[in-house]
Design an enzyme around this catalytic site. Structure first.
Site, short mmCIF file in Angstrom:
data_model
loop_
_atom_site.label_atom_id
_atom_site.label_comp_id
_atom_site.label_asym_id
_atom_site.label_seq_id
_atom_site.Cartn_x
_atom_site.Cartn_y
_atom_site.Cartn_z
N ASP A 157 11.79 16.53 -20.46
CA ASP A 157 10.85 16.62 -21.82
C ASP A 157 11.52 17.16 -22.89
O ASP A 157 12.63 18.10 -22.77
CB ASP A 157 9.52 17.00 -21.60
CG ASP A 157 8.35 16.19 -22.26
OD1 ASP A 157 7.20 16.13 -22.12
OD2 ASP A 157 8.89 15.84 -23.43
N GLU A 190 -1.31 16.13 -27.32
CA GLU A 190 -0.67 17.24 -26.44
C GLU A 190 -1.65 18.56 -26.78
O GLU A 190 -2.86 18.55 -26.69
CB GLU A 190 0.76 17.53 -26.86
CG GLU A 190 1.64 16.26 -26.77
CD GLU A 190 3.23 16.62 -26.82
OE1 GLU A 190 3.93 15.86 -27.29
OE2 GLU A 190 3.38 17.78 -26.12
C1 GLC Z 1 6.66 15.15 -26.15
C2 GLC Z 1 6.07 14.47 -25.17
C3 GLC Z 1 6.56 13.58 -24.18
C4 GLC Z 1 7.50 12.66 -25.33
C5 GLC Z 1 8.54 13.62 -25.74
C6 GLC Z 1 9.25 12.59 -27.09
O1 GLC Z 1 6.65 16.55 -26.01
O2 GLC Z 1 5.62 15.45 -23.98
O3 GLC Z 1 5.55 12.77 -23.62
O4 GLC Z 1 7.74 11.49 -24.76
O5 GLC Z 1 7.96 14.67 -26.48
O6 GLC Z 1 8.63 12.60 -28.10
#
Ligand code: GLC
Length: 617
Positions: free
Chosen positions: A309, A505
């Site tokens: 991530d 988030e």
């Molecule tokens: C974010 C998320 C993830 C996402 C990534 C790219 O923090 O946790 O779901 O795909 O970053 O944006």
């Protein structure tokens, strides 16, 4: 600087830099080494991978394992200089102007730069199209996953995947960081709306979206977009619903609750898996070899590639930024590509050191590259590296919006309908109120145009109010006032469209109360004082604590986060269709009951699967 502010600052700078880069990028990239085995589409992918791998230097292999955010690539030529294999748009990271054509131009500019390298390995571009191509103004925004879970309609969800793939392909992007297959176990979690439901069977069923995105075979048909099963594993089970927190479960329970959707995704051929920020029994998933290599790659036989991530490896040692230890732990655990996403030069330099000092084996590097290159070949990027402009016109198309409306209809869950007040007559005299009634941004939620989403007229669509106005006919009438001012006893009903403001988030975590905000409570009081029956349409990403207010409501419809096609809400309210939605999560009597889930012995306000309907016609 927090991640949020860092993201925003990167995006602003990058938009300006991109405008320059797109002018200076080479007009066309020469096809290097045409005629070599890896350039021959008639050969089996495995042979092409072996040939290409044998020609790659260590630095070219390290670059393939590196993913950079578009706004961090400064200058853009770093993409070639450092042989970077992937670019992403973080949430809301868009070119200016933000439209489909501009995205396709941006993508092609990056790809031309990538193809200018000696081996001409195309880059793969990732973005979060988690409810439609939600970073692009004008795209069709579908209901968030929790609403799709309420439909219990895997075939519909597959169609949504296909429509999303067409809009994504039309902008050049070829990798979707979706679906989220989390199993939400505590509705306090800020990502509850990204879950299809609280029991594994619902997200497992909805893995049909992967087939919609990729096609039955990745790359076999036009507009095939690589899907990502995320976030592996246990993100929805953290203690207290704390985002990026700790999931405390036995391995048996982790496997029973959180693994089935990922098994289904692997069985459907998902191309990528993204690792969760969360920990399992105190160990960060990003560094867990047993989870990633033993179970995901070994037991489940996942043959795609594993991506971290956003700066996820940084958290392994608990210190800010990524360390050599973080890099060793994550790559050796089985992560194949790292979403750095900004300091890619330092990452590559440190990764090279860890290989040269033997902490990371050449075999691990080759395995990661083999996985990444296999997906690039399967996607057809070597033959068709540029945006497929034949799909650009599908962005926000009438057909896709009609599908979105259908999804909104099927996701509505009627929780109360005292006296059968619903469906309303189309000739009724209705008063509409509430902050969420006439606001595309509010009804779309987070991950819409910007990372966190925002209220306001952020992208073209139909608000719930507009849908109501479109439906009431003849002698009927509609009056709207956000706060309910002007209501009197002459109205057939008052429709209060209320709920949550957008979030994404951790910003959406609700460790305290889960009740309505003061503006909504004040609006409801004003409506109730008129004596007119009150119908509540709740626009939220999760169940809220509404027990105290519910007795004063004649009806309650949970609309979830419907996206741009608000007409679908009115379709249910006025009986164009009968409601079929069923709760994908248990609805608590109060926030103090969280976590509350099917079969845990607690008495909810509404159980998993609850949903009222009425005779059609
Ligand atoms: C974010 C998320 C993830 C996402 C990534 C790219 O923090 O946790 O779901 O795909 O970053 O944006």
């Amino acid at each position: 600087m927090t991640r949020t502010r860092l993201r925003r600052s990167l995006i602003t700078v990058g938009a300006a830099l991109f405008a320059i880069a797109s002018v200076t990028a080479p007009a066309t990239a020469q096809a290097p080494h045409a005629g070599l085995p890896y350039q021959n589409p008639a050969l089996p992918v495995a042979d092409r991978v072996n040939d290409l791998l044998a020609r790659m230097s260590l630095d070219e292999k390290l670059g393939q394992m590196t993913q950079a955010e578009r706004t961090a690539l400064n200058p853009q030529s770093d993409l070639a200089t450092f042989r970077i294999g992937s670019v992403l748009s973080g949430g809301g990271s868009a070119p200016s102007p933000n439209n489909a054509q501009s995205w396709a131009n941006m993508y092609d500019s990056f790809q031309r730069t990538a193809l200018s390298t000696p081996l001409g390995i195309p880059m793969i571009y990732g973005a979060d199209a988690v409810h439609g191509h939600n970073n692009v103004v004008g795209a069709t925004i579908f209901p968030h996953n929790i609403g799709l879970g309420a439909t219990r309609d895997p075939a519909l969800v597959q169609q949504i995947g296909r429509a999303t793939a067409e809009e994504v392909a039309g902008t050049g992007v070829n990798w979707d960081f979706a679906p989220c297959l989390c199993v939400v176990r505590n509705d306090r979690w800020g990502r509850s709306y990204e879950s299809f439901g609280e029991v594994p069977s619902i997200p497992t069923a909805m893995t049909t979206i992967i087939t919609g995105l990729q096609g039955t075979t990745l790359g076999a048909a036009p507009a095939s977009i690589m899907a990502t099963a995320k976030h592996y594993i246990g993100d929805g089970g953290t203690t207290g619903g704390v985002n990026e927190g700790n999931t405390q479960l036995s391995e048996a329970d982790l496997r029973a609750i959180h693994l089935p959707p990922f098994k289904a995704a692997v069985d459907k051929g998902v191309g990528a898996v993204m690792i969760s920020y969360s920990s399992w029994n105190g160990v960060k998933d990003h560094g867990n070899h047993h989870l990633i290599t033993d179970i995901l790659k070994g037991e489940l036989g996942f043959s795609g590639f594993v991506v971290s991530d956003w700066a996820g490896i940084d958290q392994i040692d608990g210190q800010a930024g990524f360390s050599a230890g973080d890099i060793d732990a994550s790559i050796n655990a089985g992560i194949d590509m790292v979403m750095v996403p900004t300091d890619y030069k330092l990452f590559i330099s440190m990764l090279r050191t860890e290989v040269n000092n033997g902490h990371i084996s050449r075999a691990r590097i080759d395995d990661a590259n083999r996985r990444i290159l296999t997906k690039k070949f399967q996607l057809g990027l070597f033959e068709h590296p540029f945006a497929d402009r034949s799909f650009t016109g599908t962005v926000g198309s009438a057909a896709h919006r009609a599908l979105g409306r259908q999804a909104v209809r099927e996701s509505q869950v009627v929780l109360k309908n005292a006296g059968g007040i619903l469906p309303l007559s189309k000739s009724a005299k209705v008063f509409v109120a509430g902050k969420s009634a006439d606001d595309i941004g509010m009804q779309s939620g987070g991950w819409t145009i910007s990372w966190q989403g925002s209220s306001g007229n952020t992208t073209p669509g139909t608000t719930v109010l507009q849908g109501i106005r479109n439906t009431v006919t003849g002698s009927g009438s509609v009056r709207y006032d956000r706060n309910g001012n002007g209501i009197d006893s002459s109205y057939t009903a008052a429709i209060a469209v209320i709920g949550e403001t957008p979030y994404a988030e951790g910003a959406g975590d609700r460790p305290g109360g889960m009740g309505l905000d003061q503006e909504d409570l004040t609006t409801l009081s004003r409506l109730r004082a008129s004596g007119v029956p009150v119908i509540v349409v709740l626009v939220s990403g999760r169940p809220l604590d509404i027990s105290a207010q519910l007795p004063g409501w004649r009806a309650l419809v949970e609309a979830w986060l419907p996206g741009t096609e608000g007409q679908g809400v009115a379709d249910v309210l006025f009986g164009n269709v009968a409601p079929t939605g069923k709760l994908p999560v248990t609805w608590p009597q109060s926030a103090s009951q969280e976590p509350i889930n099917d079969g845990d012995g607690k008495t909810p306000l509404f159980p998993l699967g609850f949903g009222l309907t009425w005779p059609v016609g």
